[in-house]
Design a protein around this motif. Sequence first.
Motif, PDB file in Angstrom:
ATOM      1  N   PRO A 191      -6.796   5.829 -24.834  1.00  0.00           N
ATOM      2  CA  PRO A 191      -7.177   7.190 -25.265  1.00  0.00           C
ATOM      3  C   PRO A 191      -6.456   7.609 -26.559  1.00  0.00           C
ATOM      4  CG  PRO A 191      -5.796   7.246 -23.304  1.00  0.00           C
ATOM      5  CD  PRO A 191      -6.174   5.836 -23.518  1.00  0.00           C
ATOM      6  N   TRP A 192      -5.319   7.058 -26.769  1.00  0.00           N
ATOM      7  CA  TRP A 192      -4.597   7.384 -28.031  1.00  0.00           C
ATOM      8  C   TRP A 192      -5.368   6.856 -29.226  1.00  0.00           C
ATOM      9  CZ3 TRP A 192      -2.667   5.042 -32.283  1.00  0.00           C
ATOM     10  CH2 TRP A 192      -1.750   5.761 -33.066  1.00  0.00           C
ATOM     11  N   LYS A 193      -5.859   5.601 -29.084  1.00  0.00           N
ATOM     12  CA  LYS A 193      -6.605   5.012 -30.199  1.00  0.00           C
ATOM     13  C   LYS A 193      -7.917   5.744 -30.431  1.00  0.00           C
ATOM     14  CE  LYS A 193      -4.777   0.318 -29.934  1.00  0.00           C
ATOM     15  NZ  LYS A 193      -5.098  -1.107 -29.765  1.00  0.00           N
ATOM     16  N   VAL A 194      -8.561   6.185 -29.301  1.00  0.00           N
ATOM     17  CA  VAL A 194      -9.824   6.927 -29.436  1.00  0.00           C
ATOM     18  C   VAL A 194      -9.599   8.199 -30.248  1.00  0.00           C
ATOM     19  CG1 VAL A 194     -11.619   8.174 -28.192  1.00  0.00           C
ATOM     20  CG2 VAL A 194     -10.793   5.972 -27.327  1.00  0.00           C
ATOM     21  N   GLU A 195      -8.550   8.924 -29.886  1.00  0.00           N
ATOM     22  CA  GLU A 195      -8.295  10.196 -30.559  1.00  0.00           C
ATOM     23  C   GLU A 195      -7.738   9.978 -31.959  1.00  0.00           C
ATOM     24  OE1 GLU A 195      -6.069  14.248 -29.149  1.00  0.00           O
ATOM     25  OE2 GLU A 195      -7.190  13.056 -27.681  1.00  0.00           O
ATOM     26  N   ALA A 196      -6.915   8.925 -32.104  1.00  0.00           N
ATOM     27  CA  ALA A 196      -6.348   8.654 -33.439  1.00  0.00           C
ATOM     28  C   ALA A 196      -7.398   8.131 -34.397  1.00  0.00           C
ATOM     29  CB  ALA A 196      -5.205   7.653 -33.309  1.00  0.00           C
ATOM     30  N   GLY A 197      -8.510   7.609 -33.821  1.00  0.00           N
ATOM     31  CA  GLY A 197      -9.558   7.050 -34.674  1.00  0.00           C
ATOM     32  C   GLY A 197     -10.255   8.081 -35.541  1.00  0.00           C
ATOM     33  N   GLN A 198     -10.104   9.356 -35.228  1.00  0.00           N
ATOM     34  CA  GLN A 198     -10.747  10.402 -36.051  1.00  0.00           C
ATOM     35  C   GLN A 198      -9.982  10.692 -37.342  1.00  0.00           C
ATOM     36  OE1 GLN A 198     -10.492  14.391 -34.264  1.00  0.00           O
ATOM     37  NE2 GLN A 198      -8.944  13.553 -32.832  1.00  0.00           N
ATOM     38  N   PHE A 199      -8.792  10.126 -37.412  1.00  0.00           N
ATOM     39  CA  PHE A 199      -7.989  10.323 -38.632  1.00  0.00           C
ATOM     40  C   PHE A 199      -8.074   9.081 -39.514  1.00  0.00           C
ATOM     41  CE2 PHE A 199      -5.949  12.780 -35.218  1.00  0.00           C
ATOM     42  CZ  PHE A 199      -6.032  14.062 -35.758  1.00  0.00           C
ATOM     43  N   HIS A 200      -8.038   9.341 -40.859  1.00  0.00           N
ATOM     44  CA  HIS A 200      -8.110   8.236 -41.817  1.00  0.00           C
ATOM     45  C   HIS A 200      -7.081   8.457 -42.919  1.00  0.00           C
ATOM     46  CE1 HIS A 200     -12.132   8.727 -39.990  1.00  0.00           C
ATOM     47  NE2 HIS A 200     -12.143   7.372 -39.986  1.00  0.00           N
ATOM     48  N   ILE A 201      -6.727   7.396 -43.586  1.00  0.00           N
ATOM     49  CA  ILE A 201      -5.782   7.525 -44.704  1.00  0.00           C
ATOM     50  C   ILE A 201      -6.398   8.410 -45.779  1.00  0.00           C
ATOM     51  CG2 ILE A 201      -4.633   6.244 -46.563  1.00  0.00           C
ATOM     52  CD1 ILE A 201      -4.367   3.903 -44.648  1.00  0.00           C
ATOM     53  N   GLY A 202      -5.601   9.348 -46.244  1.00  0.00           N
ATOM     54  CA  GLY A 202      -6.059  10.297 -47.265  1.00  0.00           C
ATOM     55  C   GLY A 202      -6.464  11.640 -46.702  1.00  0.00           C
ATOM     56  N   ASP A 203      -6.662  11.708 -45.359  1.00  0.00           N
ATOM     57  CA  ASP A 203      -7.032  12.992 -44.761  1.00  0.00           C
ATOM     58  C   ASP A 203      -5.864  13.957 -44.873  1.00  0.00           C
ATOM     59  OD1 ASP A 203      -9.438  11.927 -44.089  1.00  0.00           O
ATOM     60  OD2 ASP A 203      -9.051  11.770 -41.913  1.00  0.00           O
ATOM     61  N   ILE A 204      -6.224  15.211 -45.182  1.00  0.00           N
ATOM     62  CA  ILE A 204      -5.236  16.303 -45.190  1.00  0.00           C
ATOM     63  C   ILE A 204      -5.398  17.033 -43.863  1.00  0.00           C
ATOM     64  CG2 ILE A 204      -4.362  18.343 -46.370  1.00  0.00           C
ATOM     65  CD1 ILE A 204      -4.199  15.772 -48.015  1.00  0.00           C
ATOM     66  N   VAL A 205      -4.317  17.096 -43.092  1.00  0.00           N
ATOM     67  CA  VAL A 205      -4.398  17.706 -41.773  1.00  0.00           C
ATOM     68  C   VAL A 205      -3.320  18.764 -41.623  1.00  0.00           C
ATOM     69  CG1 VAL A 205      -5.345  15.613 -40.742  1.00  0.00           C
ATOM     70  CG2 VAL A 205      -2.864  15.967 -40.780  1.00  0.00           C
ATOM     71  N   GLU A 206      -3.609  19.663 -40.692  1.00  0.00           N
ATOM     72  CA  GLU A 206      -2.592  20.632 -40.313  1.00  0.00           C
ATOM     73  C   GLU A 206      -1.892  20.100 -39.048  1.00  0.00           C
ATOM     74  OE1 GLU A 206      -4.258  24.477 -39.768  1.00  0.00           O
ATOM     75  OE2 GLU A 206      -4.293  24.905 -41.929  1.00  0.00           O
ATOM     76  N   ALA A 207      -0.572  20.146 -39.070  1.00  0.00           N
ATOM     77  CA  ALA A 207       0.201  19.586 -37.950  1.00  0.00           C
ATOM     78  C   ALA A 207       1.355  20.502 -37.613  1.00  0.00           C
ATOM     79  CB  ALA A 207       0.714  18.188 -38.297  1.00  0.00           C
ATOM     80  N   GLU A 208       1.755  20.398 -36.321  1.00  0.00           N
ATOM     81  CA  GLU A 208       2.847  21.238 -35.843  1.00  0.00           C
ATOM     82  C   GLU A 208       4.111  20.393 -35.730  1.00  0.00           C
ATOM     83  OE1 GLU A 208       4.194  23.811 -31.875  1.00  0.00           O
ATOM     84  OE2 GLU A 208       2.204  22.869 -31.970  1.00  0.00           O
ATOM     85  N   VAL A 209       5.202  20.930 -36.270  1.00  0.00           N
ATOM     86  CA  VAL A 209       6.492  20.236 -36.179  1.00  0.00           C
ATOM     87  C   VAL A 209       6.994  20.380 -34.731  1.00  0.00           C
ATOM     88  CG1 VAL A 209       8.851  20.094 -37.011  1.00  0.00           C
ATOM     89  CG2 VAL A 209       7.011  20.706 -38.600  1.00  0.00           C
ATOM     90  N   VAL A 210       7.165  19.214 -34.035  1.00  0.00           N
ATOM     91  CA  VAL A 210       7.537  19.278 -32.621  1.00  0.00           C
ATOM     92  C   VAL A 210       8.961  18.797 -32.364  1.00  0.00           C
ATOM     93  CG1 VAL A 210       5.184  19.168 -31.749  1.00  0.00           C
ATOM     94  CG2 VAL A 210       6.429  17.039 -32.242  1.00  0.00           C
ATOM     95  N   ARG A 211       9.496  17.917 -33.197  1.00  0.00           N
ATOM     96  CA  ARG A 211      10.893  17.516 -33.018  1.00  0.00           C
ATOM     97  C   ARG A 211      11.391  16.793 -34.268  1.00  0.00           C
ATOM     98  NH1 ARG A 211       7.822  14.304 -29.851  1.00  0.00           N
ATOM     99  NH2 ARG A 211       7.989  12.012 -30.042  1.00  0.00           N
ATOM    100  N   PHE A 212      12.699  16.743 -34.329  1.00  0.00           N
ATOM    101  CA  PHE A 212      13.342  16.131 -35.489  1.00  0.00           C
ATOM    102  C   PHE A 212      14.012  14.822 -35.095  1.00  0.00           C
ATOM    103  CE2 PHE A 212      13.692  20.757 -36.684  1.00  0.00           C
ATOM    104  CZ  PHE A 212      12.705  20.702 -37.668  1.00  0.00           C
ATOM    105  N   LEU A 213      13.992  13.919 -36.049  1.00  0.00           N
ATOM    106  CA  LEU A 213      14.712  12.665 -35.925  1.00  0.00           C
ATOM    107  C   LEU A 213      15.642  12.557 -37.115  1.00  0.00           C
ATOM    108  CD1 LEU A 213      11.748  10.281 -34.958  1.00  0.00           C
ATOM    109  CD2 LEU A 213      13.432  11.304 -33.426  1.00  0.00           C
TER     110      LEU A 213
END
Length: 689
Positions: free
Chosen positions: A574-596
Amino acid sequence: MMEIKVAECCGFCYGVKRAVNMAQEAAGHIRGGTLGPLIHNPQLIGELAQQGIACKESLDQFSFGDTVIFRSHGVGPETYAEAEQKGLQILDATCPNVRLAQKKAAQAAADGYFPVIVGEKNHPEVKSILKWAGKNAICVECIKDISDIPQQERYGVIIQTTFELQKFEDILQAMQEQRPGEYRVERTICLATAQRQKAAVKLASESDAVVVIGGRNSANTRHLFELVQEHCSKAYHIETAGELRSNMFRDCHKIGITEGASTPDRLIKEAIIAMENMDFESMLNESMEVEVYPGKIVNGTVIQLDKDGIYVSFGYRHDGLITYAEWNPAVDPEELMATVKPGDEVEAKVIPGSTKSDFVRLSKVKAERDAAWKNVPELAEGEKRPTTVKVLRIIKNKAKNIVGLGVAVEGVEGFMPASHVELRRVEDFTPYLGQELQAEIIEVDLEKKRIVVSRRDLLKAEKEAKAKAWREQREAQIAARKEARAAAEEAAYNSVEEGQVVPGKVVKVAEFGLFVEVGEGLVGLVHNTELSWDRNVKAADVAKEGDEVTVLVKKIDRENKRVALSIKATLEDPWKVEAGQFHIGDIVEAEVVRFLPFGAIVKLSDKVEGLVHISEIAQERIAKPDDALELGQIVKAEVIKMDLDSKKIGLSISKVKRDAEKAEYRSYIGKKNASLTQDLSEQLENLEK
């Protein structure tokens, strides 16, 4: 001239004399009698009865206050207790030697020795010693009885006081060979018995004929007679002088006389007087006539038949009578009267009940039995002979208890003890009547006309053979099933390959996973980690026993008989299915969830997260991610790297900012380029780069 010599030691021994004196002194002064025969001599027992000392067989025949005389052979401890309980006075005439043997037996048992009494099993003295020795004691009468002795570490051996010494020594030697262990041997043979046996042997070796006087139920007298027979060809056992006949001593010059330890001295005197007064010449002439005595076999001719039986002439002054039952008990008398004719020849045996003034009682049946005994071969010591027997009757003792079966064997009637009929206890022997059974002859005594048969060893062997056959069959079945399982398992292993997706059936649900059968007899494990892409899923959540599932064969370990399966591998990630909608070069909005330490993790969707490396967070250099970002902050980032197999997505916040600035600069340059100076235009172009 005939010489009569009496054995040096004979007659009453001390124990018998003591018992007789006690009884005779009590005669006329007590009310009661003896418990069983005081000694083994019918004449003396009759004399005591005339004096008021009756012989009684049970304590129940005594009344309260009576005196009971315990015979010289002794009784068991329970008999003393019963007599006291019934209120009887006890006059103990037990022979001191017998009493010593009883004490030795009791002490041996108390000291931890297994008591073995060597003697005649049915002799009252032996029975009394056995009672004192306890319930585990056993009697050995001959060498073959040793097989009945259980294996023990310690044995206490006690001897019947009147037993033959040499016979005892032979039994003891055989016993020590067959039953090794620690032995306590109590040589309780009476000195008087040994002396009488020695004197009898000496007398027999010096005589042409020997007469042994004593009761036929007396063990010591029988032993004397057996010893004498071995050393003198003409040996006679009589109870009274009235049994003497002149033809017993034909061609004899030296005649010896001895008597058992329970025989009164007067019987020897009577015998000597009778022999000295014999008119041998006239008696010899008289003896030319047929002599008749119980047990003699005669040949006769049928002369008459009537309702009482068949009359026979056989050369004696009186005719013989054979009842129909003694001619043939299996045939009806009327049929016999029609088939047996005067003039028929017959061989018959003289039986008790005959008198000189009446017909001589004869038996054709018993004569035939005696003749049959001549054809019965002897049995060597320790030998057994297989045979087929037919059950004739059920045999009971005086107490009406069943002791065995009478069987037809080798033309005679034999005895099968009740304990030798089956391996288990038999309550009802009636169904055995008329049956033919396989058995073994275990004892043959031609002199006593005794033959004993047994089925016990045959049944044991049959039982063991059946058990062995069952075990072999069971082992063969187990081996066959094991071989079949191995073949099925091998076929099952050959039916699948690693990497193959196959259907399977859940055979067991465990805490750590599912056991799934993927081929006949081939069961593999789907570990919890291979159930689903969701690590929180448990085995019970995926399937139940009996459910059909599709699995991937991950690994086959034939050596350890293990097969690793996976359900997860057959499902799309299911991760690959959902990740498949993203491609290199896409501009996305994302939420910062944790720091490393090296970047920030941002959430792209419910199942997909990505990494913004610290170098891609801001255009300027920062020490740590939270210098430029906050948890929960929504940022715009560009997808700059995609690795679906490794489940990694790389994003850049700074690139989005740079690209926006560049776009703004390009727009500005395009609009204002004509009015700008040459120097400013070049600076803007360098900035864009």
